[in-house]
Design a protein around this motif. Structure first.
Motif, PDB file in Angstrom:
ATOM      1  N   ILE A 163      16.868  12.849  -3.475  1.00 39.12           N
ATOM      2  CA  ILE A 163      17.622  13.600  -2.466  1.00 39.12           C
ATOM      3  C   ILE A 163      16.678  14.373  -1.544  1.00 39.12           C
ATOM      4  N   ASP A 164      15.747  15.103  -2.167  1.00 40.47           N
ATOM      5  CA  ASP A 164      14.837  15.910  -1.352  1.00 40.47           C
ATOM      6  C   ASP A 164      13.401  15.413  -1.444  1.00 40.47           C
ATOM      7  N   THR A 165      13.242  14.200  -1.930  1.00 42.56           N
ATOM      8  CA  THR A 165      11.879  13.692  -2.091  1.00 42.56           C
ATOM      9  C   THR A 165      11.786  12.206  -1.784  1.00 42.56           C
ATOM     10  N   MET A 166      10.625  11.847  -1.319  1.00 43.91           N
ATOM     11  CA  MET A 166      10.375  10.444  -0.975  1.00 43.91           C
ATOM     12  C   MET A 166       8.944  10.144  -1.433  1.00 43.91           C
ATOM     13  N   THR A 167       8.735   8.979  -2.011  1.00 43.39           N
ATOM     14  CA  THR A 167       7.391   8.630  -2.482  1.00 43.39           C
ATOM     15  C   THR A 167       6.940   7.347  -1.805  1.00 43.39           C
ATOM     16  N   VAL A 168       5.695   7.329  -1.388  1.00 50.17           N
ATOM     17  CA  VAL A 168       5.168   6.121  -0.763  1.00 50.17           C
ATOM     18  C   VAL A 168       4.004   5.604  -1.615  1.00 50.17           C
ATOM     19  N   PHE A 169       4.152   4.365  -2.094  1.00 47.59           N
ATOM     20  CA  PHE A 169       3.079   3.752  -2.896  1.00 47.59           C
ATOM     21  C   PHE A 169       2.161   2.952  -1.988  1.00 47.59           C
ATOM     22  N   VAL A 170       0.854   3.218  -2.113  1.00 47.61           N
ATOM     23  CA  VAL A 170      -0.138   2.511  -1.288  1.00 47.61           C
ATOM     24  C   VAL A 170      -1.307   2.053  -2.161  1.00 47.61           C
ATOM     25  N   HIS A 171      -2.089   1.112  -1.650  1.00 42.56           N
ATOM     26  CA  HIS A 171      -3.299   0.683  -2.371  1.00 42.56           C
ATOM     27  C   HIS A 171      -4.339   1.794  -2.286  1.00 42.56           C
ATOM     28  N   GLN A 172      -4.839   2.194  -3.438  1.00 46.66           N
ATOM     29  CA  GLN A 172      -5.763   3.326  -3.490  1.00 46.66           C
ATOM     30  C   GLN A 172      -7.032   3.082  -2.653  1.00 46.66           C
ATOM     31  N   ASP A 173      -7.615   1.865  -2.766  1.00 48.87           N
ATOM     32  CA  ASP A 173      -8.888   1.649  -2.065  1.00 48.87           C
ATOM     33  C   ASP A 173      -8.714   1.693  -0.548  1.00 48.87           C
ATOM     34  N   GLU A 174      -7.534   1.285  -0.048  1.00 52.12           N
ATOM     35  CA  GLU A 174      -7.283   1.340   1.399  1.00 52.12           C
ATOM     36  C   GLU A 174      -7.024   2.774   1.841  1.00 52.12           C
ATOM     37  N   PHE A 175      -6.302   3.496   0.983  1.00 57.69           N
ATOM     38  CA  PHE A 175      -5.794   4.809   1.347  1.00 57.69           C
ATOM     39  C   PHE A 175      -6.858   5.897   1.249  1.00 57.69           C
ATOM     40  N   MET A 176      -7.757   5.738   0.251  1.00 56.46           N
ATOM     41  CA  MET A 176      -8.722   6.784  -0.092  1.00 56.46           C
ATOM     42  C   MET A 176      -9.450   7.377   1.114  1.00 56.46           C
ATOM     43  N   HIS A 177      -9.960   6.482   1.968  1.00 60.64           N
ATOM     44  CA  HIS A 177     -10.791   6.957   3.088  1.00 60.64           C
ATOM     45  C   HIS A 177      -9.969   7.634   4.185  1.00 60.64           C
ATOM     46  N   LYS A 178      -8.654   7.422   4.131  1.00 58.41           N
ATOM     47  CA  LYS A 178      -7.862   7.944   5.255  1.00 58.41           C
ATOM     48  C   LYS A 178      -6.862   8.991   4.798  1.00 58.41           C
ATOM     49  N   GLU A 179      -6.958   9.399   3.523  1.00 59.68           N
ATOM     50  CA  GLU A 179      -5.870  10.212   2.974  1.00 59.68           C
ATOM     51  C   GLU A 179      -5.618  11.487   3.780  1.00 59.68           C
ATOM     52  N   GLN A 180      -6.689  12.181   4.196  1.00 61.84           N
ATOM     53  CA  GLN A 180      -6.451  13.454   4.877  1.00 61.84           C
ATOM     54  C   GLN A 180      -5.815  13.251   6.255  1.00 61.84           C
ATOM     55  N   GLN A 181      -6.207  12.155   6.933  1.00 61.92           N
ATOM     56  CA  GLN A 181      -5.565  11.863   8.224  1.00 61.92           C
ATOM     57  C   GLN A 181      -4.074  11.598   8.012  1.00 61.92           C
TER      58      GLN A 181
END
Ligand code: ASP
Length: 439
Positions: free
Chosen positions: A333-351
């Motif tokens: 209801i008040d939450t949403m989760t997005v699953f991503v590949h860790q190796d792709e996401f790692m370098h861009k997580e803060q952006q």
């Protein structure tokens, strides 16, 4: 009735294997269109010819001497030719290849020569016509496979032909420059040829007797699958099932041509049938289990999220802007989760995090790393109650904490998120409850 038969690298790794392949082809007069891979490994310590070609071309590209490496490749083919007692010389072909290596024709060209040369040997051995895939399989200027143009060209080229050998794995751009599919792409070529000639079956010959319910590296001697639908296999391939290239299903799917996975070393086994649809019940409620490690879950909380129109779009936009594709998006209801590949996401997580804040103004974002996703797939789940319940109780008994569960509306699969460290235990628990302990 005509069959397309594709043979993988291990089925064509030596003259001995070539002989088995010919026996298989001669045993059924419908086996008239053959798609070979390059010679694969003869034993566990061997190197595939495709890998030898890539390594050799690397040297050529750096302007270094590549004679020794090229000689090793020539020897692999010569041993096959001699073992089959063929009066065939590949000297002219190798002269052209060496020249093109020196002229830096590209690594796709280099790798494609593995199938090209094996195709010439196969055609000579069988007395079938050789059709160079570069003449019929097309890619557009962005490197995308052109399905319709290819289908028209292949149909026209193969029309009226009794039999032919078409090497797997590659095609060409309109200007003739060679382009390969991704690794294992000969499976796709076989499927393309099957569609073009409207084959009654696409036989894919490999070194296992069909598709197994689960990964044999995790489950000791898992059972095989007799019949699986394209859709089920697609779900499982996406999650790492290694039997067939994941794109190989599309061409045959258009014509409803079944794929039969067979074992060159045990041709008497009937293998696995991959079909559009079937009234055959699978032996168990589930057809297969597959999974992958290395995912991150990005949890986004916002009060009243449910009533905010466009919230999901804004969140996903932050991923899109950073070129990251998402795998699953379970939501509450008040939450949403997005699953991503860790190796792709790692370098861009803060952006991505700042992007979500800017675009969607959430209350809180929390990232969880080192997760695995497991797909439990089965057409039988639709008509069976309690499948999710059985999975949950099996996992609870094995002390596995379930982080996420997502059931597609087709009721064909259930995706479960667990910690990477629980991955193997979870697969064993699910396999046991559905296959070993049947209630
Ligand atoms: N020979 C290529 C590879 O090793 C393509 C194939 O075998 O399908 O990936």
């Amino acid at each position: 009735m005509r069959k397309v038969v594709k043979f993988g690298g291990s089925s064509l790794a030596s003259a001995e294997q070539f002989k088995k392949v010919r026996d298989i082809i001669l045993a059924d007069k419908e086996r008239k269109f053959v798609v070979p891979s390059a010679p694969g490994k003869r034993d566990a310590d061997d190197t595939k010819v495709t890998d030898m070609l890539y390594a050799c071309y690397d040297l050529a590209e750096q302007g270094k001497d590549f004679k020794t490496q090229m000689q090793a490749i020539k020897t692999r083919y010569q041993e096959i030719i001699d073992g089959l007692e063929l009066k065939l010389s590949l000297d002219d072909e190798f002269k052209v290849i060496e020249k093109n290596f020196k002229d830096k024709a590209g690594s796709d060209y280099a790798a494609s020569r593995g199938e090209f040369l094996n195709g010439i040997i196969m055609a000579n051995y069988l007395g079938y016509e050789f059709v160079d895939a570069a003449e019929v399989i097309r890619f557009d200027e962005n490197g995308e496979f052109e399905a319709e143009i290819t289908n028209d060209r292949l149909k026209e080229r193969l029309d009226g032909m009794e039999s032919a050998v078409i090497p797997g794995f590659y095609g060409a751009y309109e200007d003739g420059k060679v382009k390969t599919f991704s690794r294992g792409g000969s499976d796709i070529t076989g499927s393309i040829v099957a569609r073009a000639i409207k084959a009654n079956v696409y036989e894919n010959w490999t070194d296992v007797s069909g598709v197994l319910i689960a990964d044999p590296h995790i489950i000791y001697k898992p059972e095989g699958i007799e019949t699986i639908t394209y859709k089920e296999l697609r779900e499982l391939s996406y999650m790492g099932f290694g039997v067939l290239h994941e794109d190989a299903i599309f061409p045959v799917r258009r014509e409803g041509i079944p794929i039969n996975i067979r074992n060159t070393n045990a041709p008497e086994d009937s293998g696995t049938w991959i079909v559009e649809s079937t009234c055959q019940k699978s032996k168990y409620v589930i057809t297969g289990i597959a999974g992958k490690k290395g995912f991150c879950a990005v949890n986004i909380d916002k009060d009243m999220m449910n009533s905010e129109i466009g919230f999901g779009r804004k969140v996903l936009q932050a991923f899109e802007e950073n070129g990251i594709s998402f795998e699953h998006v379970p939501s509450g209801i008040d939450t949403m989760t997005v699953f991503v590949h860790q190796d792709e996401f790692m370098h861009k997580e803060q952006q991505v995090v700042s992007g979500i804040h800017r675009l969607a103004e959430p209350d809180r974002i929390d990232i969880e790393a080192d997760l695995a996703l497991i797909a439990v797939v089965g057409r039988g789940m639709k008509s069976t109650r309690g499948t999710a319940g059985r999975i949950f109780s099996a996992l609870a008994h094995s002390n596995v904490n379930v982080k996420m569960i997502d059931q597609g509306s087709s009721e064909l699969n259930i995706i479960i998120g667990v910690a990477n460290s629980d991955f193997e235990t979870a697969i064993k628990a699910i396999y046991d409850i559905f296959v070993r302990i049947q209630i």
